[in-house]
Design a protein around this motif. Sequence first.
Motif, PDB file in Angstrom:
ATOM      1  N   VAL A 229       1.023  -1.173   0.009  1.00 54.44           N
ATOM      2  CA  VAL A 229      -0.044  -0.047  -0.032  1.00 54.44           C
ATOM      3  C   VAL A 229       0.703   1.085   0.141  1.00 54.44           C
ATOM      4  CG1 VAL A 229      -1.157   1.394   1.667  1.00 54.44           C
ATOM      5  CG2 VAL A 229      -2.002  -0.835   1.064  1.00 54.44           C
ATOM      6  N   PHE A 230       0.740   2.181  -0.824  1.00 55.53           N
ATOM      7  CA  PHE A 230       1.252   3.388  -0.657  1.00 55.53           C
ATOM      8  C   PHE A 230       0.237   4.451  -0.228  1.00 55.53           C
ATOM      9  CE2 PHE A 230       2.196   7.599  -3.052  1.00 55.53           C
ATOM     10  CZ  PHE A 230       3.155   7.979  -2.477  1.00 55.53           C
ATOM     11  N   MET A 231       0.743   5.078   0.907  1.00 49.98           N
ATOM     12  CA  MET A 231      -0.129   6.137   1.524  1.00 49.98           C
ATOM     13  C   MET A 231       0.464   7.423   1.268  1.00 49.98           C
ATOM     14  SD  MET A 231      -1.137   4.857   5.343  1.00 49.98           S
ATOM     15  CE  MET A 231      -1.957   6.286   5.825  1.00 49.98           C
ATOM     16  N   ASP A 232      -0.208   8.405   1.021  1.00 54.25           N
ATOM     17  CA  ASP A 232       0.232  10.007   1.160  1.00 54.25           C
ATOM     18  C   ASP A 232      -0.910  10.767   1.659  1.00 54.25           C
ATOM     19  OD1 ASP A 232       1.874  11.906   0.804  1.00 54.25           O
ATOM     20  OD2 ASP A 232       1.709  11.950  -1.554  1.00 54.25           O
ATOM     21  N   GLY A 233      -0.316  11.690   2.397  1.00 54.39           N
ATOM     22  CA  GLY A 233      -1.780  12.849   2.706  1.00 54.39           C
ATOM     23  C   GLY A 233      -2.687  11.873   3.331  1.00 54.39           C
ATOM     24  N   GLY A 234      -2.554  10.957   4.356  1.00 54.97           N
ATOM     25  CA  GLY A 234      -3.518  10.378   4.978  1.00 54.97           C
ATOM     26  C   GLY A 234      -4.610   9.416   4.229  1.00 54.97           C
ATOM     27  N   VAL A 235      -4.048   9.453   3.060  1.00 55.07           N
ATOM     28  CA  VAL A 235      -5.087   8.270   2.084  1.00 55.07           C
ATOM     29  C   VAL A 235      -4.164   7.352   1.270  1.00 55.07           C
ATOM     30  CG1 VAL A 235      -6.986  10.148   1.649  1.00 55.07           C
ATOM     31  CG2 VAL A 235      -5.054   9.916   0.015  1.00 55.07           C
ATOM     32  N   ILE A 236      -4.923   6.201   1.051  1.00 49.66           N
ATOM     33  CA  ILE A 236      -4.063   5.184   0.346  1.00 49.66           C
ATOM     34  C   ILE A 236      -4.350   5.479  -1.144  1.00 49.66           C
ATOM     35  CG2 ILE A 236      -4.293   2.755  -0.532  1.00 49.66           C
ATOM     36  CD1 ILE A 236      -5.283   2.082   2.288  1.00 49.66           C
ATOM     37  N   ILE A 237      -3.089   5.951  -1.701  1.00 47.48           N
ATOM     38  CA  ILE A 237      -3.190   6.479  -3.059  1.00 47.48           C
ATOM     39  C   ILE A 237      -3.206   5.197  -4.041  1.00 47.48           C
ATOM     40  CG2 ILE A 237      -1.641   7.713  -4.868  1.00 47.48           C
ATOM     41  CD1 ILE A 237      -2.427   9.551  -2.670  1.00 47.48           C
ATOM     42  N   GLU A 238      -2.636   4.010  -3.637  1.00 50.04           N
ATOM     43  CA  GLU A 238      -2.499   2.944  -4.706  1.00 50.04           C
ATOM     44  C   GLU A 238      -2.141   1.648  -3.727  1.00 50.04           C
ATOM     45  OE1 GLU A 238       0.081   4.172  -7.741  1.00 50.04           O
ATOM     46  OE2 GLU A 238      -0.136   2.000  -8.827  1.00 50.04           O
ATOM     47  N   ALA A 239      -2.686   0.613  -4.113  1.00 50.05           N
ATOM     48  CA  ALA A 239      -2.566  -0.806  -3.465  1.00 50.05           C
ATOM     49  C   ALA A 239      -2.533  -1.886  -4.299  1.00 50.05           C
ATOM     50  CB  ALA A 239      -3.582  -1.014  -2.289  1.00 50.05           C
ATOM     51  N   GLY A 240      -1.810  -2.813  -4.208  1.00 49.03           N
ATOM     52  CA  GLY A 240      -1.851  -3.928  -5.130  1.00 49.03           C
ATOM     53  C   GLY A 240      -0.630  -4.856  -4.608  1.00 49.03           C
ATOM     54  N   ALA A 241      -0.454  -5.587  -5.793  1.00 51.88           N
ATOM     55  CA  ALA A 241       0.413  -6.790  -5.636  1.00 51.88           C
ATOM     56  C   ALA A 241       1.771  -6.050  -5.510  1.00 51.88           C
ATOM     57  CB  ALA A 241       0.502  -7.932  -6.457  1.00 51.88           C
ATOM     58  N   PRO A 242       2.874  -6.440  -4.600  1.00 52.49           N
ATOM     59  CA  PRO A 242       4.019  -5.752  -4.408  1.00 52.49           C
ATOM     60  C   PRO A 242       4.882  -5.366  -5.969  1.00 52.49           C
ATOM     61  CG  PRO A 242       3.935  -7.373  -2.810  1.00 52.49           C
ATOM     62  CD  PRO A 242       2.873  -7.572  -3.692  1.00 52.49           C
ATOM     63  N   ARG A 243       4.960  -6.845  -6.692  1.00 53.65           N
ATOM     64  CA  ARG A 243       5.831  -6.659  -7.756  1.00 53.65           C
ATOM     65  C   ARG A 243       5.340  -5.767  -8.678  1.00 53.65           C
ATOM     66  NH1 ARG A 243       9.893 -10.958  -7.832  1.00 53.65           N
ATOM     67  NH2 ARG A 243       9.503 -12.006  -6.005  1.00 53.65           N
ATOM     68  N   GLU A 244       4.027  -5.917  -8.728  1.00 55.85           N
ATOM     69  CA  GLU A 244       3.091  -5.247  -9.750  1.00 55.85           C
ATOM     70  C   GLU A 244       3.233  -3.626  -9.596  1.00 55.85           C
ATOM     71  OE1 GLU A 244       2.010  -5.578 -12.759  1.00 55.85           O
ATOM     72  OE2 GLU A 244       0.782  -3.636 -13.095  1.00 55.85           O
ATOM     73  N   LEU A 245       3.046  -3.300  -8.073  1.00 55.61           N
ATOM     74  CA  LEU A 245       3.170  -1.761  -7.834  1.00 55.61           C
ATOM     75  C   LEU A 245       4.414  -1.248  -7.919  1.00 55.61           C
ATOM     76  CD1 LEU A 245       0.787  -0.471  -5.302  1.00 55.61           C
ATOM     77  CD2 LEU A 245       3.277   0.571  -5.264  1.00 55.61           C
ATOM     78  N   LEU A 246       5.511  -2.112  -7.456  1.00 55.63           N
ATOM     79  CA  LEU A 246       6.630  -1.508  -7.703  1.00 55.63           C
ATOM     80  C   LEU A 246       7.199  -1.387  -9.180  1.00 55.63           C
ATOM     81  CD1 LEU A 246       8.522  -3.456  -4.696  1.00 55.63           C
ATOM     82  CD2 LEU A 246       7.830  -0.917  -4.880  1.00 55.63           C
ATOM     83  N   ALA A 247       6.908  -2.160  -9.978  1.00 58.45           N
ATOM     84  CA  ALA A 247       7.249  -2.135 -11.258  1.00 58.45           C
ATOM     85  C   ALA A 247       6.661  -1.168 -12.162  1.00 58.45           C
ATOM     86  CB  ALA A 247       7.221  -3.532 -12.027  1.00 58.45           C
ATOM     87  N   ASN A 248       5.182  -1.232 -11.888  1.00 62.25           N
ATOM     88  CA  ASN A 248       4.328  -0.341 -12.825  1.00 62.25           C
ATOM     89  C   ASN A 248       3.348   0.433 -11.918  1.00 62.25           C
ATOM     90  OD1 ASN A 248       5.022  -1.547 -15.535  1.00 62.25           O
ATOM     91  ND2 ASN A 248       4.058  -3.276 -14.672  1.00 62.25           N
ATOM     92  N   PRO A 249       4.027   1.438 -10.953  1.00 56.95           N
ATOM     93  CA  PRO A 249       3.256   2.624 -10.230  1.00 56.95           C
ATOM     94  C   PRO A 249       2.272   3.020 -11.375  1.00 56.95           C
ATOM     95  CG  PRO A 249       5.270   3.183 -10.290  1.00 56.95           C
ATOM     96  CD  PRO A 249       5.175   1.892 -11.056  1.00 56.95           C
ATOM     97  N   LYS A 250       0.883   3.276 -10.745  1.00 57.18           N
ATOM     98  CA  LYS A 250      -0.012   4.107 -11.664  1.00 57.18           C
ATOM     99  C   LYS A 250      -0.310   5.317 -11.497  1.00 57.18           C
ATOM    100  CE  LYS A 250      -2.028   0.004 -13.558  1.00 57.18           C
ATOM    101  NZ  LYS A 250      -1.229  -0.842 -12.822  1.00 57.18           N
ATOM    102  N   HIS A 251      -0.068   5.586 -10.249  1.00 52.48           N
ATOM    103  CA  HIS A 251      -0.197   7.193  -9.841  1.00 52.48           C
ATOM    104  C   HIS A 251       1.057   7.775  -9.672  1.00 52.48           C
ATOM    105  CE1 HIS A 251      -1.939  10.487  -7.547  1.00 52.48           C
ATOM    106  NE2 HIS A 251      -2.939   9.989  -7.754  1.00 52.48           N
ATOM    107  N   GLU A 252       0.685   9.209 -10.284  1.00 49.95           N
ATOM    108  CA  GLU A 252       2.098   9.796 -10.379  1.00 49.95           C
ATOM    109  C   GLU A 252       2.710  10.096  -8.920  1.00 49.95           C
ATOM    110  OE1 GLU A 252       1.364  14.426 -10.974  1.00 49.95           O
ATOM    111  OE2 GLU A 252       0.143  13.153 -12.505  1.00 49.95           O
ATOM    112  N   ARG A 253       2.159  10.330  -8.003  1.00 48.80           N
ATOM    113  CA  ARG A 253       2.714  10.339  -6.644  1.00 48.80           C
ATOM    114  C   ARG A 253       3.552   9.097  -6.332  1.00 48.80           C
ATOM    115  NH1 ARG A 253      -2.452  12.887  -3.755  1.00 48.80           N
ATOM    116  NH2 ARG A 253      -1.288  13.030  -1.671  1.00 48.80           N
ATOM    117  N   THR A 254       2.623   8.103  -6.668  1.00 51.46           N
ATOM    118  CA  THR A 254       3.648   6.825  -6.170  1.00 51.46           C
ATOM    119  C   THR A 254       4.885   6.808  -7.089  1.00 51.46           C
ATOM    120  OG1 THR A 254       1.525   5.711  -6.485  1.00 51.46           O
ATOM    121  CG2 THR A 254       3.322   4.316  -5.843  1.00 51.46           C
ATOM    122  N   GLN A 255       4.917   7.152  -8.434  1.00 55.55           N
ATOM    123  CA  GLN A 255       5.990   7.121  -9.380  1.00 55.55           C
ATOM    124  C   GLN A 255       7.040   8.025  -8.630  1.00 55.55           C
ATOM    125  OE1 GLN A 255       4.171   8.364 -12.982  1.00 55.55           O
ATOM    126  NE2 GLN A 255       3.261   6.342 -13.250  1.00 55.55           N
ATOM    127  N   ALA A 256       6.445   9.110  -8.295  1.00 55.90           N
ATOM    128  CA  ALA A 256       7.610  10.131  -7.676  1.00 55.90           C
ATOM    129  C   ALA A 256       8.139   9.669  -6.533  1.00 55.90           C
ATOM    130  CB  ALA A 256       6.820  11.558  -7.541  1.00 55.90           C
TER     131      ALA A 256
END
Length: 262
Positions: A229-256
């Motif tokens: 789970v990637f949290m920012d500003g008190g909300v969950i921005i993105e959640a998913g399978a770790p490999r998928e999320l780390l390889a292909n973050p969808k949200h630009e805040r996760t990417q940054a």
Amino acid sequence: MTTAGGVKDAQPMILADRVCKNFGALQVLKGVSLEIGRGEVLCVIGPSGSGKSTFLRCINHLEEVNAGRLYVDGELVGYQEKNGKLYELHPREAARQRREIGMVFQHFNLFPHRTVLENVIEAPTQVKKVPKATAVAKAQELLDRVGLAEKANAYPAQLSGGQQQRVAIARALAMDPKLMLFDEPTSALDPELVGEVLEVMRELAQSGMTMVVVTHEMGFAREVADKLVFMDGGVIIEAGAPRELLANPKHERTQAFLSRLL
Ligand SMILES: Nc1ncnc2c1ncn2[C@@H]1O[C@H](COP(=O)(O)OP(=O)(O)OP(=O)(O)O)[C@@H](O)[C@H]1O
Ligand SMILES: [Mg+2]
């Protein structure tokens, strides 16, 4: 699992439903919803101040939730619900709920004037009134499990940080928790000591413990977590399978965030 627990076993170990937490005017958690199944490992990442520790502290009711609901093992944390209204639990009941959840912090918080063994038997004997001989036998087993059998009579100051953190894990396990929370358990350690602590956590995950781990150890998250789970500003921005999320973050805040980290 379809055992005697029946209905309870069918429920997730943690269910957060639009959890909100404020400190005065500061909104720290702004509607966090997630589900963690029995035996699952959830890793939580996110920038400083995003509410990761606060969320963990809400799970074991070190903080009160201002809105939304949080269930652990099918039980509402800290409250009782009657006819749609919430009533605060009696402190004794709240303490019982907290006892069933193990927590490991960045700073190990061992009792400095007690030996390793005394640290591990403290809560079982004092809080749960387990007979001393039983608690000692179990503590020795746990110390063996975390690779510290020979340090039972040492004092915390005589141990490395990694060893102290492994004692802290054994101490939490001594209470037979149904869930373990880890708040950046390796971030205060020298780099060469991180691996031994992660190894103990990996073994714990493999043994079927449900775990929520706030960490920036991406290798651990990738290999051990069922969900990230990637949290920012008190909300969950993105959640998913770790490999998928780390390889292909969808949200630009996760990417940054990830690009700064890697
Ligand atoms: N007891 C408190 N009283 C007032 N504000 C608090 C309290 N605890 C946390 N906060 C504030 O809540 C926000 C979230 O804090 P929290 O510790 O949950 O963040 P975090 O994601 O764990 O950050 P870090 O990565 O630095 O540990 C921060 O702005 C913090 O200052
Ligand atoms: Mg924190």
